[in-house]
Design a protein around this motif. Structure first.
Motif, PDB file in Angstrom:
ATOM      1  N   ARG A  49      42.745  34.457  25.211  1.00  0.00           N
ATOM      2  CA  ARG A  49      41.500  33.040  24.985  1.00  0.00           C
ATOM      3  C   ARG A  49      41.808  31.724  24.431  1.00  0.00           C
ATOM      4  NH1 ARG A  49      38.704  36.449  19.474  1.00  0.00           N
ATOM      5  NH2 ARG A  49      39.349  38.317  20.936  1.00  0.00           N
ATOM      6  N   THR A  50      40.020  31.123  25.156  1.00  0.00           N
ATOM      7  CA  THR A  50      40.828  29.625  25.340  1.00  0.00           C
ATOM      8  C   THR A  50      39.014  28.872  24.349  1.00  0.00           C
ATOM      9  OG1 THR A  50      40.056  29.678  27.484  1.00  0.00           O
ATOM     10  CG2 THR A  50      41.986  28.649  27.719  1.00  0.00           C
ATOM     11  N   GLN A  51      39.807  28.110  23.980  1.00  0.00           N
ATOM     12  CA  GLN A  51      38.163  27.927  23.529  1.00  0.00           C
ATOM     13  C   GLN A  51      37.894  26.208  24.475  1.00  0.00           C
ATOM     14  OE1 GLN A  51      37.197  27.532  20.009  1.00  0.00           O
ATOM     15  NE2 GLN A  51      35.566  26.532  20.856  1.00  0.00           N
ATOM     16  N   THR A  52      36.627  26.098  24.456  1.00  0.00           N
ATOM     17  CA  THR A  52      35.746  25.320  25.753  1.00  0.00           C
ATOM     18  C   THR A  52      34.540  25.033  24.881  1.00  0.00           C
ATOM     19  OG1 THR A  52      34.448  26.357  26.670  1.00  0.00           O
ATOM     20  CG2 THR A  52      36.384  27.187  27.575  1.00  0.00           C
ATOM     21  N   PRO A  53      34.739  23.863  25.578  1.00  0.00           N
ATOM     22  CA  PRO A  53      33.427  23.218  25.111  1.00  0.00           C
ATOM     23  C   PRO A  53      31.882  24.130  25.123  1.00  0.00           C
ATOM     24  CG  PRO A  53      34.027  21.737  27.046  1.00  0.00           C
ATOM     25  CD  PRO A  53      34.500  23.123  26.675  1.00  0.00           C
TER      26      PRO A  53
ATOM     27  N   VAL B 216      39.686  35.867  28.676  1.00  0.00           N
ATOM     28  CA  VAL B 216      39.611  35.812  30.559  1.00  0.00           C
ATOM     29  C   VAL B 216      40.402  37.164  30.372  1.00  0.00           C
ATOM     30  CG1 VAL B 216      40.755  34.677  32.176  1.00  0.00           C
ATOM     31  CG2 VAL B 216      39.575  33.633  30.538  1.00  0.00           C
ATOM     32  N   ASP B 217      39.977  37.840  31.144  1.00  0.00           N
ATOM     33  CA  ASP B 217      40.928  38.569  32.052  1.00  0.00           C
ATOM     34  C   ASP B 217      40.808  38.422  34.202  1.00  0.00           C
ATOM     35  OD1 ASP B 217      42.118  40.753  29.805  1.00  0.00           O
ATOM     36  OD2 ASP B 217      39.235  40.677  29.463  1.00  0.00           O
ATOM     37  N   THR B 218      41.796  38.802  34.224  1.00  0.00           N
ATOM     38  CA  THR B 218      41.354  38.659  35.883  1.00  0.00           C
ATOM     39  C   THR B 218      41.828  39.732  37.064  1.00  0.00           C
ATOM     40  OG1 THR B 218      42.796  36.418  35.430  1.00  0.00           O
ATOM     41  CG2 THR B 218      42.351  37.417  37.738  1.00  0.00           C
ATOM     42  N   MET B 219      40.968  39.934  37.561  1.00  0.00           N
ATOM     43  CA  MET B 219      41.477  41.501  38.775  1.00  0.00           C
ATOM     44  C   MET B 219      41.976  40.579  39.566  1.00  0.00           C
ATOM     45  SD  MET B 219      41.078  44.177  39.086  1.00  0.00           S
ATOM     46  CE  MET B 219      40.079  45.658  40.065  1.00  0.00           C
TER      47      MET B 219
END
Ligand code: IPM
Ligand code: MN
Length: 332
Positions: free
Chosen positions: A124-128, A134-137
Motif C-alpha cells: 500500500r502506498t500513498q500517492t498524490p 497494489v497486488d501483482t499478477m
C-alpha cells in the motif's frame, strides 16, 4: 496418526510447532525460524489452519495467514492437490440436486506459490491521488509449466481429461498459461486438454460437475474454485489437500479456522484426517495405511455419523472429538 501406527505397527515421531495467531501472540511473528526449520527437517508437514478475528486488524503489520503463505513458499510446494469426492450418503446434505452430483470425482490442482499471493510489487502506498493498494499478477513460463505438468500427469493416471482454467480473454498471464498448456499437450497425447475461462468454469462446476476430471488453475482461481467445489462434497470441512513437489510435502484441509464456531467442539475433523491420509500416501509411501484412513472416514459416514456442517434435519450432530475417535477406532 497414532491409530494408524497402532494398526500397522509404525512408530511415528510427531513434533508440533505454532503457526499463525498463536505464534503472533507468543513470539510476535506468525512463523518463527524454529518452526520453519522444524518443517524443513520433517518427512512431512501436517498443517492445521490459520486466521481469526483477533488478528484481523487491517493495519496490523502481520497476519496469521502470512505464516501459512511463508511456509508454503519456503517449502516450495507449488502444486496443491485438492480432490473433490462426493460420498453418495451425503448427497442429501448438499444444497445441490442429487442428479447433479452423480459421478462427481474431480481433482483440482491449484498453483500455490505464485501469482497474486506472492508477486511483487505488493503493498500500500500513498500517492498524490491518494492511497493505492497494489497486488501483482505475475507468472513465469516455468512456474506455469511445472504445475501444468502435475495436472497432465494426474489426468494420465485417472480419466485422461485435463481442464486448464484461465482468463485468457483478458489477462496476459492467462494467455501465457493457455499457450503453455497447448504446447505441453503434444507431450501428453493420451490426455484430452480443454481450456476453460474461470468465470464459465465457476458456473459449470455446479452445473455439470461430473464432467470434470482434473482441473488446473493458478493460485487465486484455484482458491476460489475449490471453495465452490466444496459445495459438491456438502461441506468445506470434508476436503483435504496435499501440497507437493517441494520436500517435505505439506498437507492441510482446504478450510480455515471457522472462527464463527470456535470453541464449540463441533468442527468437522474429516478434512484434516483425510489430509493425513494424503500425507501417508504421498510423503510416507504408506498406501495401504492411507486407504485405511480413507475407508475409516467412509465407514463412519456410512454409519450415519454427521458433524453439524453435514447434518440434515433429524440427524443428531456428532462433535469433533467423537467424530475423530470414531474414525480412529474404524482404522483399528
Ligand atoms: C486456503 C485458504 C488460504 C489461501 C488462506 C487462509 C490464506 O483460503 O488454503 O484455501 O487463500 O490459500
Ligand atoms: Mn481458500
Amino acid at each position: 496418526m497414532q491409530a494408524v501406527g497402532r494398526a500397522f505397527g509404525h512408530n511415528f515421531t510427531l513434533e508440533y510447532g505454532d503457526v499463525g495467531g498463536i505464534s503472533i501472540d507468543r513470539h510476535g511473528t506468525p512463523l518463527t525460524d524454529g518452526v520453519r526449520e522444524l518443517a524443513t527437517s520433517a518427512d512431512a508437514v501436517l498443517f492445521g489452519a490459520v486466521g481469526g478475528p483477533k488478528w484481523d486488524d487491517p493495519s496490523a503489520p502481520t497476519r496469521p495467514e502470512d505464516g501459512l503463505l511463508a511456509l508454503r513458499a519456503h517449502l516450495n510446494v507449488f502444486a496443491n492437490i485438492r480432490p473433490v469426492k462426493v460420498y453418495p450418503e451425503l448427497t442429501d446434505s448438499s444444497v445441490l440436486k442429487p442428479h447433479v452430483l452423480e459421478g462427481v470425482d474431480m481433482v483440482v490442482v491449484r498453483e500455490l506459490t505464485g501469482g497474486l499471493y506472492y508477486a511483487q510489487p505488493k503493498g500500500r502506498t500513498q500517492t498524490p491521488q491518494g492511497i493505492v493498494g497494489v497486488d501483482t499478477m505475475r507468472y513465469s513460463e516455468s512456474e506455469i509449466e511445472r504445475v501444468l505438468r502435475v495436472g497432465f500427469e494426474l489426468a494420465r493416471g485417472r480419466r485422461g481429461k485435463l481442464t486448464s482454467v484461465d482468463k485468457a480473454n483478458v489477462l496476459e498471464t492467462s494467455r501465457l498459461w493457455r499457450a503453455t498448456a497447448t504446447r505441453l499437450a503434444d507431450e501428453y497425447p493420451d490426455v484430452e486438454l480443454e481450456h476453460a475461462l474461470v468465470d464459465a468454469c465457476a458456473m459449470q462446476i455446479v452445473l455439470r460437475p461430473a464432467s470434470y476430471d482434473v482441473i488446473v488453475a493458478e493460485n487465486t482461481f484455484g482458491d476460489i474454485l475449490t471453495d465452490e467445489a466444496a459445495i459438491l462434497a456438502a461441506s468445506m470441512g470434508l476436503l483435504p489437500s496435499a501440497s507437493l513437489s517441494g520436500t517435505p510435502g505439506f498437507y492441510e484441509p482446504i478450510h480455515g479456522t471457522a472462527p464463527d464456531i470456535a470453541g464449540q467442539g463441533i468442527a468437522n475433523p474429516c478434512g484434516s484426517i483425510l489430509s493425513a491420509a494424503m500425507m501417508l500416501r504421498y510423503s510416507l509411501g504408506l498406501t495401504e495405511e492411507a486407504a485405511a484412513v480413507d475407508r475409516a472416514v467412509q465407514t463412519v459416514l456410512e454409519q450415519g455419523y454427521r458433524t453439524a456442517d453435514i447434518a440434515t434435519a433429524g440427524d443428531a450432530a456428532t462433535g469433533t472429538t467423537q467424530m475423530g475417535d470414531l474414525v480412529a477406532n474404524a482404522i483399528g
